[in-house]
Design a protein around this motif. Structure first.
Motif, PDB file in Angstrom:
ATOM      1  N   SER A  34      -4.996 -42.742  13.576  1.00 38.60           N
ATOM      2  CA  SER A  34      -5.043 -42.179  12.227  1.00 38.60           C
ATOM      3  C   SER A  34      -6.312 -42.540  11.478  1.00 38.60           C
ATOM      4  O   SER A  34      -6.758 -41.791  10.604  1.00 38.60           O
ATOM      5  N   SER A  70      -8.848 -40.053  12.253  1.00 39.97           N
ATOM      6  CA  SER A  70      -8.507 -38.837  11.520  1.00 39.97           C
ATOM      7  C   SER A  70      -8.946 -38.934  10.057  1.00 39.97           C
ATOM      8  O   SER A  70      -9.418 -37.948   9.476  1.00 39.97           O
ATOM      9  N   SER A  71      -8.805 -40.110   9.463  1.00 40.77           N
ATOM     10  CA  SER A  71      -9.210 -40.296   8.066  1.00 40.77           C
ATOM     11  C   SER A  71     -10.702 -40.051   7.893  1.00 40.77           C
ATOM     12  O   SER A  71     -11.128 -39.388   6.938  1.00 40.77           O
ATOM     13  N   THR A  83     -11.453 -36.365   8.239  1.00 35.08           N
ATOM     14  CA  THR A  83     -10.930 -35.551   7.146  1.00 35.08           C
ATOM     15  C   THR A  83     -11.909 -35.419   5.989  1.00 35.08           C
ATOM     16  O   THR A  83     -12.023 -34.347   5.376  1.00 35.08           O
ATOM     17  N   LEU A  97      -6.952 -42.180   1.858  1.00 31.30           N
ATOM     18  CA  LEU A  97      -6.402 -42.041   3.205  1.00 31.30           C
ATOM     19  C   LEU A  97      -6.237 -43.382   3.912  1.00 31.30           C
ATOM     20  O   LEU A  97      -5.212 -43.620   4.568  1.00 31.30           O
ATOM     21  N   LYS A 155      -3.251 -45.158   2.363  1.00 28.17           N
ATOM     22  CA  LYS A 155      -1.941 -44.555   2.580  1.00 28.17           C
ATOM     23  C   LYS A 155      -1.548 -44.440   4.049  1.00 28.17           C
ATOM     24  O   LYS A 155      -0.353 -44.452   4.370  1.00 28.17           O
ATOM     25  N   ASN A 156      -2.516 -44.331   4.946  1.00 25.25           N
ATOM     26  CA  ASN A 156      -2.183 -44.059   6.355  1.00 25.25           C
ATOM     27  C   ASN A 156      -1.718 -45.294   7.128  1.00 25.25           C
ATOM     28  O   ASN A 156      -1.171 -45.156   8.222  1.00 25.25           O
ATOM     29  N   HIS A 157      -1.971 -46.486   6.585  1.00 24.42           N
ATOM     30  CA  HIS A 157      -1.543 -47.718   7.264  1.00 24.42           C
ATOM     31  C   HIS A 157      -1.972 -47.719   8.735  1.00 24.42           C
ATOM     32  O   HIS A 157      -1.175 -47.944   9.643  1.00 24.42           O
ATOM     33  N   SER A 158      -3.243 -47.469   8.948  1.00 25.42           N
ATOM     34  CA  SER A 158      -3.767 -47.342  10.309  1.00 25.42           C
ATOM     35  C   SER A 158      -3.872 -48.672  11.044  1.00 25.42           C
ATOM     36  O   SER A 158      -3.982 -48.698  12.274  1.00 25.42           O
ATOM     37  N   ASN A 192      -4.669 -53.333   5.481  1.00 25.46           N
ATOM     38  CA  ASN A 192      -4.983 -51.946   5.151  1.00 25.46           C
ATOM     39  C   ASN A 192      -5.612 -51.782   3.766  1.00 25.46           C
ATOM     40  O   ASN A 192      -6.594 -51.039   3.610  1.00 25.46           O
ATOM     41  N   THR A 227       3.257 -39.019  -2.021  1.00 32.24           N
ATOM     42  CA  THR A 227       2.357 -38.146  -1.256  1.00 32.24           C
ATOM     43  C   THR A 227       1.947 -36.921  -2.056  1.00 32.24           C
ATOM     44  O   THR A 227       0.779 -36.495  -2.017  1.00 32.24           O
TER      45      THR A 227
END
Length: 322
Positions: A218, A221-222, A225, A249, A252-255, A260, A304
């Motif tokens: 993720s 992906s962030s 994006t 991102l 919120k994504n907690h990758s 985080n 969200t």
């Protein structure tokens, strides 16, 4: 509690905690005893977390501790800033810690706009303060011939205050827009250079082995994006919008397995610095550290469906108007 400063109250839903909170020098101050009461943990636990926060370099002790004399005490008492309180709150594993984070998010919505924590009901007083400030500055201008630096300083007081209140008002009425931003930068964030930046942060916080460890793809992906396009045009055309999306991102994504929020805040500042928008023309930061702490917390607790307004809030706090 002795000393100047406004007072805000935190009370747990069960009614058991009622704390007077010292507000001074644009931050909130609590003693260790108050944090023990706030988070409902023993002194040894709070002491351990505070010591680790300074030992690991998460915060600087000198600027986050103040010794003050209070009633019925024969020696100065240590008070800790809001940054320390929030850091302890995220380390403490207790039901009360969760309650605190929920409360803090609500109160800090105004903190992040104006720069310190205030009650929702104080807004009318802010406008009265602004009116009095403008009147006072008007009187100064009328009675004294100002040099260029003095005149600029007075103007800055007015414009900073009015912009903050206007931003808060537009937030309340869902009228925030993206404007006066910066387009174009030779720097482009990539997964590789972002991970290199995180490695630097890991040296401070990675002693446990979990800090900065990716849980999935993720984070890649962030990064992708913020450079996403549609019909050949960037979905986030300005540097400020890309920075805002990056902060949102990653928060919120907690990758990552751990860290985080710290990683999100760090990368936000890293991206702004690399793209040349971290500082104003006078050398001051577009966003102060306390504001970033509050903003990251607010994003973490947001829903969200509030993403777009969160991004607009961030952009308005770092655009050229601010």
């Amino acid at each position: 509690m002795q000393g100047k400063g406004e007072i805000i109250i935190y009370q747990a839903p069960d009614g058991t905690t009622d704390l007077d909170v010292r507000l001074e020098n644009d931050t909130v101050w609590l003693t260790q005893a108050q944090m023990i009461e706030l988070f409902a943990r023993e002194r040894s636990v709070i002491t351990k977390h505070i010591n680790n926060i300074f030992k690991e370099g998460e915060l600087e002790e000198k600027s986050n501790v103040q010794y003050l004399h209070i009633a019925n005490s024969d020696k100065p008492v240590r008070f800790y800033t809001l940054d320390v309180i929030i850091s302890v709150g995220y380390r403490v594993k207790s039901h009360r810690g969760t309650q605190f984070r929920i409360w803090a998010n609500k109160v800090l919505k105004e903190y992040l706009i104006k720069g310190y924590a205030v009650h929702d009901k104080i807004k009318a007083q802010q406008y009265e303060d602004l009116r009095q400030t403008v009147q006072l500055l008007s009187n100064v201008i009328q009675r004294k011939e100002l040099d260029a630096d003095e005149a600029t300083g007075l103007l800055r007081v007015i414009t900073d205050y009015t912009y903050a209140l206007d931003t808060l008002d537009r937030y309340d009425y869902q009228q925030l827009t993206v404007e006066n931003t910066t387009v174009g930068s030779p720097f482009q964030a990539t997964y590789e250079n972002a991970m290199q930046a995180i490695d630097v942060l890991r040296q401070k916080f990675g002693s446990g082995g979990m800090f900065g460890n990716e849980k999935d793809h993720s984070f890649q992906s962030s990064i992708a994006t913020i450079y996403q396009t549609f019909g050949g045009a960037d979905l986030y055309p300005s540097i400020e919008e890309k920075a805002a999306m990056l902060l949102y991102l990653v928060t919120k994504n907690h990758s990552f397995s751990d860290g985080n929020k710290r990683i999100a805040a760090f990368l936000f500042l890293w991206f702004m610095e690399k793209t040349g928008i971290l500082y104003r023309s006078d050398g001051s930061k577009r966003m102060e550290n306390n504001t970033l702490v509050a903003l990251t917390l607010m994003i973490a607790e947001s829903r969200t469906e509030e993403k777009d307004v969160m991004v607009k809030v961030i952009v308005n706090l770092i655009n050229k108007n601010n």
